[in-house]
Structure formats: structure tokens, C-alpha cells
Design a protein around this motif. Structure first.
Motif, mmCIF file in Angstrom:
data_model
loop_
_atom_site.group_PDB
_atom_site.id
_atom_site.type_symbol
_atom_site.label_atom_id
_atom_site.label_comp_id
_atom_site.label_asym_id
_atom_site.label_seq_id
_atom_site.Cartn_x
_atom_site.Cartn_y
_atom_site.Cartn_z
ATOM 1 N N PRO A 250 13.492 -11.394 -0.204
ATOM 2 C CA PRO A 250 12.263 -10.968 -0.891
ATOM 3 C C PRO A 250 11.271 -10.206 -0.008
ATOM 4 C CG PRO A 250 12.298 -13.354 -0.577
ATOM 5 C CD PRO A 250 13.653 -12.851 -0.209
ATOM 6 N N ILE A 251 11.351 -10.365 1.294
ATOM 7 C CA ILE A 251 10.349 -9.749 2.168
ATOM 8 C C ILE A 251 10.957 -8.708 3.106
ATOM 9 C CG2 ILE A 251 8.787 -10.207 4.096
ATOM 10 C CD1 ILE A 251 8.102 -12.858 2.821
ATOM 11 N N PHE A 252 12.103 -9.019 3.649
ATOM 12 C CA PHE A 252 12.660 -8.142 4.680
ATOM 13 C C PHE A 252 13.867 -7.349 4.189
ATOM 14 C CE2 PHE A 252 10.910 -11.754 7.205
ATOM 15 C CZ PHE A 252 9.920 -11.050 7.867
ATOM 16 N N GLU A 253 13.988 -6.175 4.796
ATOM 17 C CA GLU A 253 15.167 -5.363 4.591
ATOM 18 C C GLU A 253 15.747 -5.136 5.977
ATOM 19 O OE1 GLU A 253 14.456 -2.350 1.463
ATOM 20 O OE2 GLU A 253 15.355 -0.989 2.922
ATOM 21 N N ARG A 254 17.059 -5.142 6.087
ATOM 22 C CA ARG A 254 17.679 -5.016 7.409
ATOM 23 C C ARG A 254 18.393 -3.675 7.542
ATOM 24 N NH1 ARG A 254 22.646 -8.804 9.580
ATOM 25 N NH2 ARG A 254 22.754 -7.927 11.659
ATOM 26 N N LEU A 259 14.368 -5.013 11.331
ATOM 27 C CA LEU A 259 13.906 -5.536 10.047
ATOM 28 C C LEU A 259 12.741 -4.676 9.583
ATOM 29 C CD1 LEU A 259 13.843 -9.394 10.723
ATOM 30 C CD2 LEU A 259 15.376 -8.169 9.162
ATOM 31 N N PHE A 260 12.658 -4.481 8.286
ATOM 32 C CA PHE A 260 11.576 -3.686 7.710
ATOM 33 C C PHE A 260 10.868 -4.521 6.662
ATOM 34 C CE2 PHE A 260 14.487 -0.716 9.495
ATOM 35 C CZ PHE A 260 13.717 0.366 9.915
ATOM 36 N N THR A 261 9.552 -4.358 6.617
ATOM 37 C CA THR A 261 8.798 -5.003 5.541
ATOM 38 C C THR A 261 7.609 -4.126 5.172
ATOM 39 O OG1 THR A 261 7.869 -7.085 4.763
ATOM 40 C CG2 THR A 261 7.266 -6.437 6.986
ATOM 41 N N ASN A 262 7.106 -4.292 3.984
ATOM 42 C CA ASN A 262 5.935 -3.558 3.503
ATOM 43 C C ASN A 262 4.786 -4.524 3.286
ATOM 44 O OD1 ASN A 262 7.365 -1.120 3.317
ATOM 45 N ND2 ASN A 262 8.088 -1.627 1.260
ATOM 46 N N VAL A 263 3.592 -4.112 3.652
ATOM 47 C CA VAL A 263 2.410 -4.946 3.431
ATOM 48 C C VAL A 263 1.348 -4.092 2.746
ATOM 49 C CG1 VAL A 263 0.530 -6.222 4.538
ATOM 50 C CG2 VAL A 263 2.861 -6.426 5.435
#
Ligand SMILES: *[C@@H]1O[C@H](CO)[C@@H](O)[C@H](O)[C@H]1NC(C)=O
Length: 358
Positions: A250-254, A259-263
Motif C-alpha cells: 500500500p505504501i511502497f513500490e520497489r 523503494l519509492f513512495t509518494n507523500v
């Protein structure tokens, strides 16, 4: 086939070995783990040592069988919470008194990878051994499991061969035979020739396999469990191949080890700064602090907060956070507009450009 004789001798020796008095808490030092080790740490330690200490890999060491046996006994007790508790309370004597000892097959290939070293190596001039089919299975794992590592238990109903009454035809092959048809006339023809073997039947046996999800494993990565595939009447079983399938997070993409995340932050936080926590995949809270202005699309990179590298778990990728700014949707009063204009004091500029080609 040498290996099977070895196993038999070791299994016979089992009862003798289990009567050896283990000193207090020795099982922990055999596995090289602390007394507070988690079950996963115990499994990991066992898996590593079992590969190193397997008698087939230590032919020159006359004590290799005993060492492996001790390792198996330590694993049997410490990997089972009930037995471990008994052991912690009052040692191996208690575990034995409860009749809990020696129920596990010390050579069961729980982890699939340290057993059948020799089965294919001595087949030089022999004819090819028939093999059962290979089974492919997807194992769905979370990103947390790929970050931290985990053990997955797979219960498998495995058909195993048992002796049965009578005999059966086996090792069938084609051979040329000659037949005399008359004086000076022969016929050569092919015929199927078989041996007589003791009869066998397949019986389903439940077996637990332990699959280690190692930190940093990648989507699509395969692990082979030798001889855990389809059985074969006249030969060896095929292999079981487990393939890692990474579930969306739900939060991270690999991507690779990163790792990538959007805020999304508020316009106010974007302008005056903020601090926040992001929960890392091992449960740690990562503090993200900004004093500078954060514009939409701004990225920050946290080195070492990505995924562990599979080959070397000490190397880690980065965590890349991309910010998006949530602008207020309510209208501002004339007064507020004036105040903001005064604070920002920006020139009124508009640039028109083709955003697809920049
Ligand atoms: C972040 O947002 C971008 C753009 O919407 C998207 O392509 C990407 O998949 C998002 N990443 C994550 C980890 O949600």
C-alpha cells in the motif's frame, strides 16, 4: 546410492546419539544463536549450518555424521516452541522424558537444498535415470517478508513409494533379437525386454517443507527443492520449483533495491516545513524533516532505507520520497490575498511551454 547406506547407519546410530548427555544449553551454542533468538533466527542458523555440516560435504571428517546429528537434535528441539520451553526449563532430560525427542527425521530436507548432492554426480556411464515431472508453484509474499526475510511452511501431500506384494516389470528397454526362420534365413526384430522388480505402490505422506524467503529476493526468483516434485515408478522424483511472487504494497513500490513512495503534504507544510514519520517495512519509524520549501514533485532520497541487496544484505538501496502538495480549495478573502502577496512578494510571471517535450 552411497548416501542411503550412510543415512541408514546414521538413523541406527540415532538412539545412541540421543542418549549422549548434552550439557546445559548446548543446543543454543550448536546452532550459534543466543537464548533469546527468534524461531526464524533458529531456522536460518540451522539452514546455513546444515549445508556446511552435511556428511556428504565432509567425507574426510569421521565425526561429520555425529555433528550433523547433533545439529538436527538442536534444531528439532529449538524450532518447536513446546520442546524449546521444556528444554529451557529443565534441559534435554525433560524433553526426552516427555517422549518428545527423536520424532523428526534428521535427514528430511526441510529446506530443500542440502540433501541430494550426490544423486546425480555418480551417473557417469549409466543410462539416464527416468525422472518424475517438475512441479512449479508460485509463492505470494509481502514486501515486508522480502525486506525482513521469513520462513514459509508448505505442507505437501507427497506420494512416496512403499513396497507392495508381488513383482512388477521394470527397467523396460528395447533389444534386438534374432529368430531363425529356416535354413539360412534369419529375422532380426526389436523386442521389449523388462526386469522383474519388487512391486511398489504410492502412499501419500504429509511432509512439511520450509521455504526461506531471504531478504532482498526478487519477484520471479526461483528456489529449487530437489526431489520434491512428482514421483516416478522407475526412477527419481522430479523437482519442486517455488517462484517468488511479490504482492503489491500500500505504501511502497520497489524498483531493484530502491523503494519509492509518494507523500502529499499541505501547502502550509510545503512552505514552512514539517516533520513526519513513515513506517519502514521492519516497523521502524523513519523521521522525515524539512525546513526548506517543498514544491510539488520534489524528491528526497534516504540512502540505506531501500531494500537489502540479495547477494549482500548489508548493502541497501535508497528510499525515494516524491512530494505532492495539496492546495487549499476554499476561496481566500481579499484581505488574505493581500497578506499572502505581501509575504511572497513574487513577480507575476506566466510561462507557456510544451510540457511533453521538456
Ligand atoms: C507515486 O505517484 C506516481 C504518479 O502518480 C505513480 O506513478 C507511482 O506509482 C506512485 N508511487 C507509489 C509508490 O505509490
Amino acid at each position: 546410492m552411497k548416501i542411503f547406506i550412510l543415512i541408514n547407519t546414521i538413523i541406527i546410530n540415532c538412539s545412541i546419539l540421543f542418549s549422549i548427555v548434552y550439557s546445559e544449553k548446548e543446543f543454543y551454542s550448536i546452532l550459534g544463536v543466543s537464548e533469546s533468538a527468534t524461531t526464524n533466527q533458529i531456522k536460518k542458523a540451522y539452514r546455513k549450518l546444515a549445508k556446511e555440516l552435511h556428511p556428504d560435504k565432509n567425507i574426510d571428517d569421521p565425526n561429520s555424521g555425529e555433528k550433523f546429528q547433533n545439529l538436527g537434535a538442536a534444531y528439532e528441539v529449538l524450532s518447536d516452541p513446546d520442546k524449546r520451553k521444556k528444554y529451557d526449563d529443565c534441559g534435554i532430560e525433560c524433553v526426552k522424558k516427555e517422549g518428545m525427542m527423536g520424532t523428526a527425521d534428521p535427514f528430511a530436507s526441510f529446506f530443500g537444498d542440502f540433501f541430494h548432492f550426490s544423486s546425480s554426480s555418480d551417473s557417469g556411464d549409466q543410462k539416464e535415470i527416468p525422472r518424475g515431472g517438475t512441479i512449479h508453484m508460485d509463492v505470494f509474499v509481502t514486501l515486508e517478508e522480502l525486506y525482513n526475510g521469513n520462513f514459509i511452511e508448505i505442507t505437501r501431500n507427497k506420494p512416496v513409494t512403499k513396497e507392495a506384494k508381488g513383482t512388477r516389470k521394470c527397467n523396460c528397454r528395447q533389444e534386438m533379437v534374432t529368430k531363425q526362420l529356416g535354413p539360412g534365413r534369419f529375422q532380426m526384430m526389436q523386442q521389449t525386454v523388462c526386469d522383474e522388480c519388487p512391486n511398489i505402490r504410492f502412499v501419500n505422506e504429509e511432509k512439511t517443507l520450509e521455504f526461506e524467503v531471504e531478504p532482498g529476493m526478487k519477484d520471479g526468483q526461483e528456489t529449487k527443492f530437489v526431489a520434491e516434485g512428482e514421483p516416478h515408478m522407475d526412477g527419481e522424483p522430479g523437482d519442486l520449483i517455488l517462484k517468488i511472487r511479490s504482492l503489491p504494497h500500500p505504501i511502497f513500490e520497489r524498483k531493484g533495491d530502491d523503494l519509492f513512495t509518494n507523500v502529499t503534504i499541505s501547502l502550509q507544510d510545503a512552505l514552512v516545513g514539517f516533520n513526519m514519520n513513515i513506517e519502514q517495512l521492519d516497523g521502524r519509524k523513519l523521521l522525515i524533516e524539512r525546513e526548506k520549501i517543498t514544491w510539488p514533485g520534489a524528491k528526497i532520497k534516504k540512502k540505506g532505507e531501500g531494500m537489502p541487496n540479495y547477494e549482500n544484505n548489508n548493502i541497501r538501496g535508497s528510499l525515494i520520497i516524491t512530494f505532492d502538495v495539496d492546495f487549499p480549495k476554499t476561496q481566500l478573502s481579499e484581505e488574505d490575498k493581500l497578506a499572502i502577496t505581501k509575504i511572497l512578494n513574487q513577480k507575476s510571471t506566466q510561462k507557456t511551454y510544451n510540457g511533453l517535450h521538456t
